[in-house]
Design a protein around this motif. Structure first.
Motif, PDB file in Angstrom:
ATOM      1  N   PRO A 329      48.792  70.159 -20.437  1.00  0.00           N
ATOM      2  CA  PRO A 329      49.663  71.249 -19.958  1.00  0.00           C
ATOM      3  C   PRO A 329      50.876  70.751 -19.186  1.00  0.00           C
ATOM      4  N   LEU A 330      50.780  69.547 -18.603  1.00  0.00           N
ATOM      5  CA  LEU A 330      51.921  69.014 -17.863  1.00  0.00           C
ATOM      6  C   LEU A 330      53.119  68.762 -18.772  1.00  0.00           C
ATOM      7  N   ASN A 331      52.872  68.653 -20.086  1.00  0.00           N
ATOM      8  CA  ASN A 331      53.965  68.423 -21.020  1.00  0.00           C
ATOM      9  C   ASN A 331      54.976  69.567 -20.976  1.00  0.00           C
ATOM     10  N   TYR A 332      54.505  70.815 -20.837  1.00  0.00           N
ATOM     11  CA  TYR A 332      55.411  71.964 -20.770  1.00  0.00           C
ATOM     12  C   TYR A 332      56.230  71.921 -19.479  1.00  0.00           C
ATOM     13  N   ILE A 427      51.229  67.707  -6.589  1.00  0.00           N
ATOM     14  CA  ILE A 427      50.723  66.679  -7.492  1.00  0.00           C
ATOM     15  C   ILE A 427      51.124  66.944  -8.952  1.00  0.00           C
ATOM     16  N   PRO A 428      50.939  68.165  -9.503  1.00  0.00           N
ATOM     17  CA  PRO A 428      51.370  68.399 -10.890  1.00  0.00           C
ATOM     18  C   PRO A 428      52.871  68.165 -11.085  1.00  0.00           C
ATOM     19  N   ILE A 429      53.681  68.620 -10.109  1.00  0.00           N
ATOM     20  CA  ILE A 429      55.128  68.413 -10.208  1.00  0.00           C
ATOM     21  C   ILE A 429      55.446  66.926 -10.208  1.00  0.00           C
ATOM     22  N   PHE A 430      54.770  66.172  -9.325  1.00  0.00           N
ATOM     23  CA  PHE A 430      55.042  64.736  -9.231  1.00  0.00           C
ATOM     24  C   PHE A 430      54.720  64.033 -10.546  1.00  0.00           C
ATOM     25  N   PHE A 431      53.540  64.329 -11.118  1.00  0.00           N
ATOM     26  CA  PHE A 431      53.157  63.661 -12.365  1.00  0.00           C
ATOM     27  C   PHE A 431      54.082  64.062 -13.513  1.00  0.00           C
ATOM     28  N   ALA A 432      54.472  65.335 -13.550  1.00  0.00           N
ATOM     29  CA  ALA A 432      55.385  65.786 -14.608  1.00  0.00           C
ATOM     30  C   ALA A 432      56.756  65.133 -14.459  1.00  0.00           C
ATOM     31  N   LEU A 433      57.249  65.047 -13.213  1.00  0.00           N
ATOM     32  CA  LEU A 433      58.527  64.369 -12.970  1.00  0.00           C
ATOM     33  C   LEU A 433      58.444  62.897 -13.338  1.00  0.00           C
ATOM     34  N   TYR A 434      57.357  62.255 -12.927  1.00  0.00           N
ATOM     35  CA  TYR A 434      57.155  60.838 -13.230  1.00  0.00           C
ATOM     36  C   TYR A 434      57.200  60.608 -14.737  1.00  0.00           C
ATOM     37  N   ALA A 435      56.419  61.408 -15.475  1.00  0.00           N
ATOM     38  CA  ALA A 435      56.355  61.248 -16.924  1.00  0.00           C
ATOM     39  C   ALA A 435      57.693  61.541 -17.580  1.00  0.00           C
ATOM     40  N   MET A 436      58.366  62.592 -17.123  1.00  0.00           N
ATOM     41  CA  MET A 436      59.646  62.971 -17.717  1.00  0.00           C
ATOM     42  C   MET A 436      60.693  61.886 -17.513  1.00  0.00           C
TER      43      MET A 436
END
Length: 557
Positions: A329-332, A427-436
């Protein structure tokens, strides 16, 4: 906080490991990875170690041994090398994307098989192909011998003025046939892709390499390139609307035009090294029935270029799913953050400034939550002496101790979990930002301040060690990030015992060790985020001091 003997020893160990890490990384990577300079062109010389298992009866004719001059076709973004004999694209060069070193362009080299190659064990070429070349198209006509007579096969490759879309139309006819010609076991070799670091020379911490496809039911699915054979190859290949192969930054999406029912997917895999596969997709055609004097016509298209969310969405329905910026879901969420980042770039024309603006936006959204969390931690710190007294007084009665602590929490208006809530929400924002930021090709080879490449570490110089020509890179952003983490930690109110404080004090050094070669786009985000946190803590502290002074003055009056 005081540095005792244990803390000092731990700090020395961390620094020693940090210094040794680049040497260890080079040692292990030299075993597992092929030299980047070799590139994908060497992969065509490797033996295929895995059988083609996707289609039971689809056989592939051996490539002819004769050689003809390749034909070049290009637009503003792509240069294609087309083999007239194979009637396929044997090399694709991406004109706007350089390799890690030098001026060489990133390219996909196919070898004996190429994109859009029509394959069958039922025919052989009997005459030299005829080539007609225009500015943005190339038509190849071949005479092919089949069990049912001679066939004329005409393929036309075409490009637009710019962009990464390649079209290929097929026209198969049997002008001398007296009865219906039926061709079975015909496969079109769509496209292939190798791991990103083997074609570009970039450093890559983990492979992002897979097959994606969209079924004719409108559902997207994917298969990782490193799966075991039983998980990678289909037992029964499904009908798909499109199929794609992708690595970290690039992808090839293959689809049939004007076919709303889809085609049966074909797949292949061969290995450069034990852990580095080249994966391919294509199409298995339904039996082709050609009446005397008639022909079979069909068209395929290929998007072969960088992962661009808009271009992929425009090329194929659901094509944006090939991006794979983050997990699940973090992909979205990562795709939303990428859209915000590109919007900022459209306004300010600087990717570095866009990262800073995105960081400020995210921190501003979370400002109220983090402010309440900081206030809660400050309250927790102020009541720690009372908690300590309760622990001493009721140390032999845990049940009563818990009751008294709960009463104290309620009396002081303290929520022990309020300080954790901001961290959990971020945490979800951080991981999504990191991945992006780690997967956005928009940042590759983009400079900002002293950073030459926002997709790589911001090394300004290296300190030579004179051991096997090794050196220690100096990366200012990650060093600044670490210093700011220490400052932020010192300013953050913490209600911990001494052992926990020692562990927290070592965290910045541990983070420095693990994140030292982080891409500078990520460290820029993290550094700005730490600056924002420090500013927020300072403002809250100042506001608290003013509020305390005002209350004192009111009580005095």
């Amino acid at each position: 906080m005081k540095f005792d003997k244990e803390t000092l020893i731990a700090l020395i160990i961390c620094v020693a490991v940090l210094i040794a890490w680049p040497f260890a990384a080079k040692f292990f990577s030299s075993k597992d990875q092929k030299a980047p300079e070799a590139g994908i062109e060497e992969t065509v010389k490797k033996e295929q170690t895995n059988e083609v298992k996707a289609v039971e009866k689809a056989a592939v004719a051996p490539a002819p041994k004769a050689k003809l001059s390749t034909v070049l076709l290009a637009n503003a973004d792509l240069k294609l090398e087309i083999s007239p004999l194979l009637a396929s694209i044997i090399k694709v060069t991406y004109l706007n994307h350089n390799a890690a070193k030098g001026d060489a362009k990133v390219a996909t080299v196919y070898g004996d098989r190429g994109a859009f190659q029509l394959l069958s064990n039922q025919w052989t070429i009997v005459a030299e192909p005829v080539v007609k070349l225009d500015k943005l198209s190339c038509t190849i006509t071949r005479k092919i011998s089949s069990p049912q007579g001679l066939l004329d096969v005409v393929q036309t490759f075409s490009l637009k003025e710019k962009g990464y879309e390649i079209n290929c139309s097929y026209n198969i006819s049997a002008p001398q046939a007296k009865t219906e010609v039926v061709l079975t076991d015909v496969v079109i070799y769509g496209a292939e892709i190798a791991p990103w670091h083997t074609v570009s020379g970039d450093k890559q911490r983990a492979l992002s390499h897979r097959i994606d496809y969209r079924t004719n039911y409108g559902e997207n699915d994917d298969i990782s390139a490193d799966e075991d054979d039983e998980d990678f190859f289909f037992s029964r290949p499904p009908a798909v609307l499109w199929a794609a192969v992708s690595n970290k930054y690039f992808c090839s999406v293959f689809k049939q035009l004007d076919n709303r029912f889809g085609f049966q997917i074909w797949q292949d895999r061969r290995f450069i090294t034990e852990k580095e596969p080249v994966i391919a997709v294509g199409a298995v055609l339904q039996p082709l029935k050609i009446a005397p004097g008639q022909s079979a016509k069909f068209d395929f298209a290929l998007y072969d270029g960088p992962k661009d969310i808009d271009a992929l969405g425009n090329f194929a329905e659901g094509g944006a799913g090939v991006m794979h910026l983050a997990w699940g879901p973090l992909n979205y969420l990562a795709r939303l953050l990428l859209w915000i980042l590109t919007t900022f770039h459209a306004l300010c024309k600087s990717w570095g400034v866009s990262i800073i603006l995105l960081t400020i936006l995210v921190r501003a959204v979370f400002y109220p939550i983090t402010a309440r969390g900081n206030e809660s931690m400050k309250k927790m710190q102020s009541v720690q002496p009372k908690f300590k007294e309760l622990r001493e007084k009721y140390k032999d009665n845990p049940q009563l101790l818990n009751q008294k602590m709960t009463e104290l929490y309620r009396a002081e208006g303290v929520n022990p979990f309020a300080g954790c809530l901001p961290i959990l929400l971020q945490i979800p924002i951080f991981f999504a930002l990191y991945a992006m930021l780690d997967n956005a090709i928009e940042l590759r080879h983009v400079s900002f301040l002293w950073c030459k490449n926002l997709a790589a570490a911001d090394t300004v110089f290296s300190i030579p060690v004179f051991i096997n020509n090794w050196s220690i890179p100096v990366n200012p952003l990650v060093l600044a990030m670490t210093v700011l983490m220490v400052i932020q930690q010192r300013m953050t109110p913490m209600s911990m015992d001494p052992a926990q404080k020692k562990m927290m004090a070592m965290m910045p050094v541990v983070m420095l060790f693990f994140l030292y070669d982080l891409p500078s786009g990520l460290t820029l985000y993290w550094t700005v985020s730490n600056l924002f946190s420090i500013l927020q803590l300072w403002l809250q502290k100042r506001r608290g001091q003013k509020s305390g002074a005002a209350n004192t003055q009111t009580q005095g009056n």
